[in-house]
Scaffold this motif. Sequence first.
Motif, PDB file in Angstrom:
ATOM      1  N   ASP A  79       0.855  -1.189   0.000  1.00 55.81           N
ATOM      2  CA  ASP A  79       0.000   0.000   0.000  1.00 55.81           C
ATOM      3  C   ASP A  79       0.892   1.241   0.000  1.00 55.81           C
ATOM      4  O   ASP A  79       1.453   1.619   1.026  1.00 55.81           O
ATOM      5  CB  ASP A  79      -0.907  -0.009   1.231  1.00 55.81           C
ATOM      6  CG  ASP A  79      -1.865   1.174   1.269  1.00 55.81           C
ATOM      7  OD1 ASP A  79      -1.754   2.085   0.418  1.00 55.81           O
ATOM      8  OD2 ASP A  79      -2.734   1.197   2.167  1.00 55.81           O
ATOM      9  N   SER A  80       1.018   1.881  -1.146  1.00 53.98           N
ATOM     10  CA  SER A  80       1.938   3.023  -1.266  1.00 53.98           C
ATOM     11  C   SER A  80       1.415   4.278  -0.572  1.00 53.98           C
ATOM     12  O   SER A  80       2.166   5.249  -0.397  1.00 53.98           O
ATOM     13  CB  SER A  80       2.202   3.334  -2.746  1.00 53.98           C
ATOM     14  OG  SER A  80       1.000   3.706  -3.404  1.00 53.98           O
ATOM     15  N   ASP A  81       0.146   4.288  -0.152  1.00 49.53           N
ATOM     16  CA  ASP A  81      -0.414   5.448   0.549  1.00 49.53           C
ATOM     17  C   ASP A  81      -0.259   5.325   2.065  1.00 49.53           C
ATOM     18  O   ASP A  81      -0.546   6.267   2.785  1.00 49.53           O
ATOM     19  CB  ASP A  81      -1.889   5.625   0.191  1.00 49.53           C
ATOM     20  CG  ASP A  81      -2.440   6.971   0.650  1.00 49.53           C
ATOM     21  OD1 ASP A  81      -1.874   8.015   0.249  1.00 49.53           O
ATOM     22  OD2 ASP A  81      -3.429   6.980   1.423  1.00 49.53           O
ATOM     23  N   ALA A  82       0.178   4.170   2.544  1.00 54.13           N
ATOM     24  CA  ALA A  82       0.353   3.972   3.985  1.00 54.13           C
ATOM     25  C   ALA A  82       1.589   4.725   4.458  1.00 54.13           C
ATOM     26  O   ALA A  82       2.664   4.600   3.873  1.00 54.13           O
ATOM     27  CB  ALA A  82       0.481   2.486   4.300  1.00 54.13           C
ATOM     28  N   VAL A  83       1.443   5.502   5.518  1.00 55.95           N
ATOM     29  CA  VAL A  83       2.543   6.342   6.029  1.00 55.95           C
ATOM     30  C   VAL A  83       2.835   5.975   7.483  1.00 55.95           C
ATOM     31  O   VAL A  83       1.939   6.016   8.327  1.00 55.95           O
ATOM     32  CB  VAL A  83       2.199   7.837   5.921  1.00 55.95           C
ATOM     33  CG1 VAL A  83       3.291   8.688   6.563  1.00 55.95           C
ATOM     34  CG2 VAL A  83       2.007   8.229   4.467  1.00 55.95           C
ATOM     35  N   VAL A  84       4.070   5.651   7.747  1.00 54.21           N
ATOM     36  CA  VAL A  84       4.498   5.250   9.084  1.00 54.21           C
ATOM     37  C   VAL A  84       5.080   6.464   9.820  1.00 54.21           C
ATOM     38  O   VAL A  84       6.020   7.094   9.340  1.00 54.21           O
ATOM     39  CB  VAL A  84       5.562   4.135   9.009  1.00 54.21           C
ATOM     40  CG1 VAL A  84       6.034   3.746  10.408  1.00 54.21           C
ATOM     41  CG2 VAL A  84       5.005   2.927   8.265  1.00 54.21           C
ATOM     42  N   ILE A  85       4.509   6.749  10.979  1.00 54.15           N
ATOM     43  CA  ILE A  85       5.022   7.835  11.816  1.00 54.15           C
ATOM     44  C   ILE A  85       5.551   7.222  13.100  1.00 54.15           C
ATOM     45  O   ILE A  85       4.794   6.797  13.974  1.00 54.15           O
ATOM     46  CB  ILE A  85       3.916   8.872  12.136  1.00 54.15           C
ATOM     47  CG1 ILE A  85       3.322   9.452  10.863  1.00 54.15           C
ATOM     48  CG2 ILE A  85       4.481   9.978  13.032  1.00 54.15           C
ATOM     49  CD1 ILE A  85       4.298  10.214   9.984  1.00 54.15           C
ATOM     50  N   ASP A  86       6.869   7.149  13.209  1.00 57.69           N
ATOM     51  CA  ASP A  86       7.489   6.631  14.427  1.00 57.69           C
ATOM     52  C   ASP A  86       8.097   7.786  15.214  1.00 57.69           C
ATOM     53  O   ASP A  86       7.842   8.966  14.920  1.00 57.69           O
ATOM     54  CB  ASP A  86       8.522   5.555  14.087  1.00 57.69           C
ATOM     55  CG  ASP A  86       9.711   6.109  13.285  1.00 57.69           C
ATOM     56  OD1 ASP A  86       9.737   7.324  12.985  1.00 57.69           O
ATOM     57  OD2 ASP A  86      10.614   5.308  12.976  1.00 57.69           O
ATOM     58  N   ALA A  87       8.904   7.464  16.216  1.00 57.51           N
ATOM     59  CA  ALA A  87       9.480   8.516  17.059  1.00 57.51           C
ATOM     60  C   ALA A  87      10.349   9.469  16.256  1.00 57.51           C
ATOM     61  O   ALA A  87      10.324  10.687  16.490  1.00 57.51           O
ATOM     62  CB  ALA A  87      10.297   7.884  18.184  1.00 57.51           C
ATOM     63  N   HIS A  88      11.097   8.950  15.280  1.00 58.69           N
ATOM     64  CA  HIS A  88      11.963   9.812  14.471  1.00 58.69           C
ATOM     65  C   HIS A  88      11.132  10.820  13.665  1.00 58.69           C
ATOM     66  O   HIS A  88      11.487  11.997  13.566  1.00 58.69           O
ATOM     67  CB  HIS A  88      12.812   8.959  13.524  1.00 58.69           C
ATOM     68  CG  HIS A  88      13.715   8.001  14.227  1.00 58.69           C
ATOM     69  ND1 HIS A  88      14.860   8.402  14.873  1.00 58.69           N
ATOM     70  CD2 HIS A  88      13.627   6.656  14.400  1.00 58.69           C
ATOM     71  CE1 HIS A  88      15.452   7.345  15.412  1.00 58.69           C
ATOM     72  NE2 HIS A  88      14.731   6.273  15.135  1.00 58.69           N
ATOM     73  N   MET A  89      10.036  10.353  13.095  1.00 59.79           N
ATOM     74  CA  MET A  89       9.164  11.240  12.322  1.00 59.79           C
ATOM     75  C   MET A  89       8.474  12.257  13.224  1.00 59.79           C
ATOM     76  O   MET A  89       8.235  13.401  12.819  1.00 59.79           O
ATOM     77  CB  MET A  89       8.127  10.411  11.561  1.00 59.79           C
ATOM     78  CG  MET A  89       8.708   9.444  10.537  1.00 59.79           C
ATOM     79  SD  MET A  89       9.537  10.273   9.164  1.00 59.79           S
ATOM     80  CE  MET A  89       8.123  10.989   8.300  1.00 59.79           C
ATOM     81  N   ALA A  90       8.160  11.856  14.457  1.00 58.49           N
ATOM     82  CA  ALA A  90       7.542  12.783  15.412  1.00 58.49           C
ATOM     83  C   ALA A  90       8.523  13.880  15.804  1.00 58.49           C
ATOM     84  O   ALA A  90       8.161  15.059  15.880  1.00 58.49           O
ATOM     85  CB  ALA A  90       7.071  12.024  16.651  1.00 58.49           C
ATOM     86  N   TYR A  91       9.780  13.504  16.053  1.00 56.78           N
ATOM     87  CA  TYR A  91      10.794  14.504  16.378  1.00 56.78           C
ATOM     88  C   TYR A  91      10.981  15.492  15.226  1.00 56.78           C
ATOM     89  O   TYR A  91      11.171  16.690  15.441  1.00 56.78           O
ATOM     90  CB  TYR A  91      12.139  13.827  16.663  1.00 56.78           C
ATOM     91  CG  TYR A  91      12.187  12.986  17.905  1.00 56.78           C
ATOM     92  CD1 TYR A  91      11.606  13.417  19.098  1.00 56.78           C
ATOM     93  CD2 TYR A  91      12.827  11.748  17.903  1.00 56.78           C
ATOM     94  CE1 TYR A  91      11.646  12.640  20.237  1.00 56.78           C
ATOM     95  CE2 TYR A  91      12.878  10.958  19.049  1.00 56.78           C
ATOM     96  CZ  TYR A  91      12.288  11.414  20.206  1.00 56.78           C
ATOM     97  OH  TYR A  91      12.334  10.638  21.337  1.00 56.78           O
ATOM     98  N   ALA A  92      10.930  14.964  14.003  1.00 60.32           N
ATOM     99  CA  ALA A  92      11.114  15.823  12.832  1.00 60.32           C
ATOM    100  C   ALA A  92       9.969  16.819  12.686  1.00 60.32           C
ATOM    101  O   ALA A  92      10.153  17.929  12.195  1.00 60.32           O
ATOM    102  CB  ALA A  92      11.223  14.978  11.563  1.00 60.32           C
ATOM    103  N   ALA A  93       8.776  16.418  13.125  1.00 57.79           N
ATOM    104  CA  ALA A  93       7.609  17.297  13.028  1.00 57.79           C
ATOM    105  C   ALA A  93       7.641  18.398  14.069  1.00 57.79           C
ATOM    106  O   ALA A  93       7.158  19.512  13.834  1.00 57.79           O
ATOM    107  CB  ALA A  93       6.325  16.483  13.184  1.00 57.79           C
TER     108      ALA A  93
END
Length: 222
Positions: free
Chosen positions: A161-175
């Motif tokens: 599923d190319s629309d599925a987006v994973v938000i982990d701790a690294h992505m949260a820090y980046a936000a």
Amino acid sequence: SSSLRDDDSMRRATYPQVIHISTIVFHRLDKRFGIGYTSRMATPLLNLDTVTERYYNLATRATYDQHRQACGWYDEANRLAHTIVGIDRTLNIEQAASIISAFSPRVHWVRNIRLAVDFVAGNPVKCLGMSLRMAESARTMGFAALKGPKTNAFARAISGDSDAVVIDAHMAYAADDASDGSVNLTQYRLCANAVRSVPGRSGMVPSASQALIWIVLRGRAD
């Protein structure tokens, strides 16, 4: 207090698309004194445009090799899911991808795969009890066994599923620089939609864009 509740209500009414990326933190004093004390951590407010810009700026820092790694990351993960189906032919790709994702919390990718392969092969695995329970449920339930938005999206991305987006701790820090690495469901959706807004500028599908940002953040693809 009522004043804090009134303040929150006014903020939500005034800024309907703006959310707190950080959570409200409560502290309780020693119970021996019978004192209940709470304090609130005020944090900056972020919106979709802000998070999208932060993610896009990270994506533009990627090298050619990082782009190449990102574009192939979930393709490789999908091939590993097919390998797991080859080990246990009672499984389908959804179930195999869900088993892989079940073992993902708090482990590096190489160990993640080793745990999934050992589990499906019937070998003993040493991991978080929560991960083992999710993997056992994923054998029959697939995506439905993964209640958390991160593990659920990871399984879907692995399955293709190319629309599925994973938000982990690294992505949260980046936000959000002030983030503690955790996000609630509303925050998760905002960050995921921000990633989906990046492909229009980068020419990549959302899952690959997320992989690219993650690789740039970590400096490596595993």
